[in-house]
Write a protein that holds these residues in place. Structure first.
Motif, PDB file in Angstrom:
ATOM      1  N   TYR B  31       0.850  -1.184   0.000  1.00  0.00           N
ATOM      2  CA  TYR B  31       0.000   0.000   0.000  1.00  0.00           C
ATOM      3  C   TYR B  31       0.890   1.241   0.000  1.00  0.00           C
ATOM      4  N   CYS B  33       1.070   5.512   0.127  1.00  0.00           N
ATOM      5  CA  CYS B  33       0.376   6.750   0.439  1.00  0.00           C
ATOM      6  C   CYS B  33       1.242   7.936   0.035  1.00  0.00           C
ATOM      7  N   TYR B  35       1.941  12.291   0.633  1.00  0.00           N
ATOM      8  CA  TYR B  35       1.785  13.452   1.494  1.00  0.00           C
ATOM      9  C   TYR B  35       2.171  14.708   0.721  1.00  0.00           C
ATOM     10  N   PRO B  43       3.540  17.804   7.013  1.00  0.00           N
ATOM     11  CA  PRO B  43       2.969  17.035   5.895  1.00  0.00           C
ATOM     12  C   PRO B  43       1.474  16.810   6.109  1.00  0.00           C
ATOM     13  N   LEU B  45      -1.724  14.234   4.564  1.00  0.00           N
ATOM     14  CA  LEU B  45      -2.049  13.056   3.750  1.00  0.00           C
ATOM     15  C   LEU B  45      -2.983  13.449   2.610  1.00  0.00           C
ATOM     16  N   TYR B  48      -4.087   7.568   0.272  1.00  0.00           N
ATOM     17  CA  TYR B  48      -3.686   6.389   1.024  1.00  0.00           C
ATOM     18  C   TYR B  48      -4.175   5.138   0.307  1.00  0.00           C
ATOM     19  N   GLN B  49      -3.616   3.996   0.651  1.00  0.00           N
ATOM     20  CA  GLN B  49      -3.961   2.730  -0.008  1.00  0.00           C
ATOM     21  C   GLN B  49      -3.977   2.897  -1.530  1.00  0.00           C
ATOM     22  N   TYR B  86       5.647  13.579  -0.984  1.00  0.00           N
ATOM     23  CA  TYR B  86       6.391  12.392  -0.567  1.00  0.00           C
ATOM     24  C   TYR B  86       5.516  11.152  -0.683  1.00  0.00           C
ATOM     25  N   GLN B  88       5.125   7.029   0.422  1.00  0.00           N
ATOM     26  CA  GLN B  88       5.464   6.246   1.613  1.00  0.00           C
ATOM     27  C   GLN B  88       4.902   4.836   1.449  1.00  0.00           C
ATOM     28  N   TRP B  90       5.054   0.627   3.438  1.00  0.00           N
ATOM     29  CA  TRP B  90       5.443  -0.213   4.576  1.00  0.00           C
ATOM     30  C   TRP B  90       6.149  -1.459   4.048  1.00  0.00           C
ATOM     31  N   TRP B  95       8.430   1.751   8.006  1.00  0.00           N
ATOM     32  CA  TRP B  95       7.878   2.752   7.090  1.00  0.00           C
ATOM     33  C   TRP B  95       9.037   3.371   6.308  1.00  0.00           C
ATOM     34  N   PHE B  97       9.951   6.406   3.389  1.00  0.00           N
ATOM     35  CA  PHE B  97       9.524   7.559   2.600  1.00  0.00           C
ATOM     36  C   PHE B  97      10.399   7.661   1.348  1.00  0.00           C
TER      37      PHE B  97
END
Lengths: 121, 106
Positions: B31, B33, B35, B43, B45, B48-49, B86, B88, B90, B95, B97
């Motif tokens: 996943y 995301c 920012y 930052p 968001l 996401y996902q 940025y 990001q 996992w 995490w 970046f």
């Protein structure tokens, strides 16, 4: 609406320990989520430092793990960062953030305003 | 350690479409995301996902992922979109970046 606010000294001497606290309002940290720290050296990008779960489980950046400790104080609804043996390379703006690693929004969805920390004698 | 690579800078004319890429090994299996960080601010968001947008983010922001590359697209770019962006992801309990992309609207 959750709000986060960093606090701590803005100046730390080399070889000493950097200690910061993130106060959380609008959400009880014992209810869930991870809670994380991110830093940004002057003029550079973001670096994840580590995150702690409401149960106390932690994930740390391997590059900082040997010097790092993140903890929770649920009674005060805050979490803290301790980074030992600091050098000038640790000079940065430090952000705390809510980490949705265990949630639908798998991201840092709320951030503090950041606190500037300088390492200098 | 895992790495995410972004172009240092992207320029776009007002009203046009900006695309910012983020590449990493097997990124399509993670996943991603995104920012937005405006000068002097924290930052925020925006995606996401891979492609989901928080409720307060304008529809002109969208995200996609294919293979080893994730893309943030801003349609009808406005001057207020000028910022650092940025990505990001996992990976292996960490995490990561990307290095960030400075979007200039000129």
């Amino acid at each position: 609406q959750v709000q986060l606010q960093e606090s701590g000294p803005g100046l730390v001497k080399p070889s000493e320990t950097l200690s910061l606290t993130c106060n959380v309002s609008g959400y009880s940290i014992s209810s869930g989520y991870y809670w994380g720290w991110v830093r940004q050296p002057p003029g550079k990008g973001l670096l994840w430092i580590g995150s702690i779960y409401h149960s106390g489980n932690t994930y740390y950046n391997p590059s900082l793990k040997s010097r790092l400790s993140i903890s929770l104080d649920t009674s005060k609804n805050q979490f803290s960062l301790r980074l030992s043996s600091v050098t000038a390379a640790d000079t940065a703006v430090y952000f705390c953030a809510r980490d949705g690693l265990d949630r639908t929004v798998i991201a840092f969805d709320s951030w503090g305003q950041g606190i500037r920390v300088t390492v200098s004698s | 350690s895992y790495e995410l690579t972004q172009p240092p800078s992207v320029s776009v004319s007002p009203g046009q479409t900006a695309s910012i890429t983020c590449s990493g090994d097997k990124l399509g299996n993670k996943y991603v995301c995104w920012y937005q960080q405006k000068a002097g601010q924290s930052p925020a968001l925006v995606i996401y996902q891979d492609s989901r947008r928080p409720s307060d983010i304008p529809e002109r922001f969208s995200g996609s992922t294919s293979g080893n590359t994730a893309t943030l697209t801003i349609r009808g770019t406005q001057a207020m979109d000028e910022a650092d962006y940025y990505c990001q992801a996992w990976d292996s309990n960490t995490w990561v970046f990307g290095g960030g992309t400075k979007l200039t609207v000129l």
